[in-house]
Structure formats: structure tokens, C-alpha cells
Design an enzyme around this catalytic site. Sequence first.
Site, PDB file in Angstrom:
ATOM      1  N   HIS A 120      -6.364 -13.445  -7.802  1.00 40.61           N
ATOM      2  CA  HIS A 120      -7.253 -12.434  -7.119  1.00 40.61           C
ATOM      3  C   HIS A 120      -8.634 -12.566  -7.639  1.00 40.61           C
ATOM      4  O   HIS A 120      -8.669 -12.714  -8.909  1.00 40.61           O
ATOM      5  CB  HIS A 120      -6.665 -11.145  -7.133  1.00 40.61           C
ATOM      6  CG  HIS A 120      -7.380 -10.084  -6.038  1.00 40.61           C
ATOM      7  ND1 HIS A 120      -8.530  -9.521  -6.519  1.00 40.61           N
ATOM      8  CD2 HIS A 120      -6.805  -9.704  -4.959  1.00 40.61           C
ATOM      9  CE1 HIS A 120      -8.739  -8.873  -5.259  1.00 40.61           C
ATOM     10  NE2 HIS A 120      -7.863  -8.877  -4.321  1.00 40.61           N
TER      11      HIS A 120
ATOM     12  N   LYS B 284       0.877  -1.289  -0.036  1.00 40.69           N
ATOM     13  CA  LYS B 284      -0.075  -0.132  -0.018  1.00 40.69           C
ATOM     14  C   LYS B 284       0.943   1.278  -0.178  1.00 40.69           C
ATOM     15  O   LYS B 284       2.071   1.159   0.432  1.00 40.69           O
ATOM     16  CB  LYS B 284      -0.897   0.027   1.141  1.00 40.69           C
ATOM     17  CG  LYS B 284      -1.908  -1.220   1.427  1.00 40.69           C
ATOM     18  CD  LYS B 284      -2.924  -1.244   0.358  1.00 40.69           C
ATOM     19  CE  LYS B 284      -3.640  -2.545   0.808  1.00 40.69           C
ATOM     20  NZ  LYS B 284      -4.635  -2.812  -0.200  1.00 40.69           N
TER      21      LYS B 284
END
Length: 475
Positions: free
Chosen positions: A294, A175
Site C-alpha cells: 500500500h 470496512k
Amino acid sequence: MSPQTETKASVGFKAGVKDYKLTYHTPDYETKDTDILAAFRVTPQPGVPPEEAGAAVAAESSTGTWTTVWTDGLTSLDRYKGRCYHIEPVAGEESQFIAYVAYPLDLFEEGSVTNMFTSIVGNVFGFKALRALRLEDLRIPPAYSKTFQGPPHGIQVERDKLNKYGRPLLGCTIKPKLGLSAKNYGRAVYECLRGGLDFTKDDENVNSQPFMRWRDRFLFCAEAIYKAQAETGEIKGHYLNATAGTCEEMMKRAVFARELGVPIVMHDYLTGGFTANTSLAHYCRDNGLLLHIHRAMHAVIDRQKNHGIHFRVLAKALRMSGGDHIHAGTVVGKLEGEREITLGFVDLLRDDYIEKDRSRGIYFTQDWVSLPGVLPVASGGIHVWHMPALTEIFGDDSVLQFGGGTLGHPWGNAPGAVANRVALEACVQARNEGRDLAREGNEIIREAAKWSPELAAACEVWKEIKFEFPAMDTL
């Protein structure tokens, strides 16, 4: 009389529209071991009988159309048609039914999830006679699953490649997910890996944007992996997202990852598509790459209780198409996931044989006949206080992935990784000693924090953080 007219006459063709249930509702049908079985949650329009609605689903997802056609006489409908063989009401719902449909195996191309879904979840989901339709489960017969390669490697081969046993694997999504330069991104990867994580991860949004082109990211992440491995003596990996705008570009990125010698790549299998995913999975097996999957976009498909496709079906499809990891919810974090339902599809991902269990949403017994298993990934809003519950819920064969729960540590990325590794090792040791993680979890973390200042700091930061909302996906 023309030859065409003779053909129509010879098969007794009669133009017009007739009820689907006359042909496709077959309550006396005995399912075959080779049939693909489907359980649909059907909400008919007012005035449409359940038998007609269930038969319409069977017809429109197999050989039927809205009117009688003379070419029906040129084939054997009894051989190829789908059959609605059982209908049962949904408890607590006035106008919903579970319609069970059997499809003969000849309807489907071997080794193609794309073709299977095009039929079973195709145009029928827009059928006007239905207010809503949801595919709850599929039974994939061994005769069909054996036409798929499945996961590139599977759970045991991955553990052998990584030389890591007896505990869940630890990961972290880097992040902020967008905006970092490639060098700063690689730095974050290195700090997390040297702190004790097994993997770091590209966010699903990260492909090849102007602020960070894919080749630069791959190079700096590979440098971070090798440096962390040299310092820790452990095998490390970063999920390099190979998802791209074309299959050719996706494969080019996977080839470059292999040339760098990294252990794992990543794909967004729903936005990328099953054809692309299966191609990538085949390449990964042939070239020794692990494949992380994902599920971006899944909630668009699976979150509504009455319409769409349940994630257990998407999970089965992924096991067939191929992937070594897949995100599967957390039960305790910020993303959707009710415990028993989540554990049901986690077992469908990992185990070889799964018994029918309606209490966990499993409508059919599934025999995977040794198709390799997939590691479920718990990710989304989790932190060190969740570690006992995650270890107890998911067990050893899982990946526990802490993004903000690593990078949000007040002392930085490496201390955040240390905190998670210490918490995990403490939970595994306590479990192995016979302690009850569900009951004693907080005490286990507090005891470990006495000897780890990094864990103590993490415990303080996230002591009040909870995501307590009711799950939408309930039985």
C-alpha cells in the site's frame, strides 16, 4: 610548511564561493549506460538563471556544497560529481525548467533504495535558491537494477501460485477500516471470499490496535480463508498487514503469517520505509509469501505538480525494493489519477522494457532486464458500473479492489462479492468476443444483471455515483 598546507597548495586550493554552473553544468557531457539519469522540474528563485539552478541540483545531490573545500583535492570530482547535462523549458510555464542530471553509479550503495533516495531527493529539496523542485523521472541502468532482488515473486509466479489466468484479480478492503473485533473482521473476510473474490485486504491503518490485536486478526482471517477455499474450490487470500513500529515486530508478524500457511502479507512501504520494505520482500521470496504494497502517504509526496516526487519514481523504487502488488490509482474512482500518466507508470511496473514517451510522462527508456513485474491495484471509490472501464484500462494483469463497492451492497458482503465477480466475468467474456468495452460497457453490465439479481441490486444502488473532478497530476 605543514603537510596539510602542502596538500592544499599542491591542488591549487582557493577558498571562497563560486557559481555551481562552473563545475556542475556540463552541456557537452555524453551520458553513460551506467549513469542514473534524473529529470527534475525546477522552479528557480527570481534572478537565478536556469543553468545555475540545474547545476545547483546536480551539485547538492552529489558531491557539492555551498563553498569550495580543500578536501575536493583529495578525490576526483570529475569521476563522482553529478552533472546537469541538459535544460529545457516547461511548455506553458514561464519560470519552470526540466533539468536533466546524470549521476555516476559509484555514488550509490548496491541494492539500497534508501541510499539512492538519500542522495537524489535529500537536502537539495530544501535549497533556498529554488522556489520548488520535483523529481519527475529516473532512469535506472541495468548495472544498478541487477543489484536488487525486486518483487518477491512477480506476476507469472503469482498466477501460478493462485492458478488464476485470463482475467484481473478481484479484491476488497474490509470496512469499517477501524473498530471491528477480530472475529467480526474474520466473518467479513469469509463472506467476501465465498462470494467470489480472490482477495480481501487489511486497510492500511490496521496494524495492532486495542480493539483488534494483530495475532487475533491473523488467526480469524486464516480461518476465513481456509473455510472459503473449502467451499469454493478456489485459492483465496487476505492481505495481512505486517506493518509495525519496528522492523523486528514486522518480521515477527510475517513469520506468523507464514506459519499459518496463508499466501500473502502486506506492507505500507512509504510509512514503513524502504529499508523495512526491502527486508520484508527478501523474507517473502525466501518463504513463498506474496507481498501486497500500500502507498499510504504518497499524495503528501507526489500530488503537488511543482514540488516533491512523481509517483512514477516511487513506483520504480518499489519495483526495486520489492512488492508483488501496489496501489496505482483508478482513473475512474475517487482517488487521483489521469489516464495517460497512470498507464505510463502502470507499464513501468509491469513491463520489462518501456520506451521513452513524454505524452505519458515517461522521460527515459527503461530496461528492467527481467526484474519481476508488479501487479497494479485499482482501488478507491469504484463499483460495478466502473468494471468495463477498469477492465479496458488495466487489462488482465491487475487487481481490481472494491471496498465500499462490495461491502455497501444492500444484501450484504457475499452478494456484493457475487455482483463484482459476475460483472468482471461478463466484461472479460465480452472483451474476448471482440466487443468494445469503452463504448458498450453499460450495456454489457445491464445484460449481465438480467441473470444476476445480486448485480442488478448493485447497479441500482450505485447508478448515480460519480467522482468527476479534474486530475491535479497532468502533463
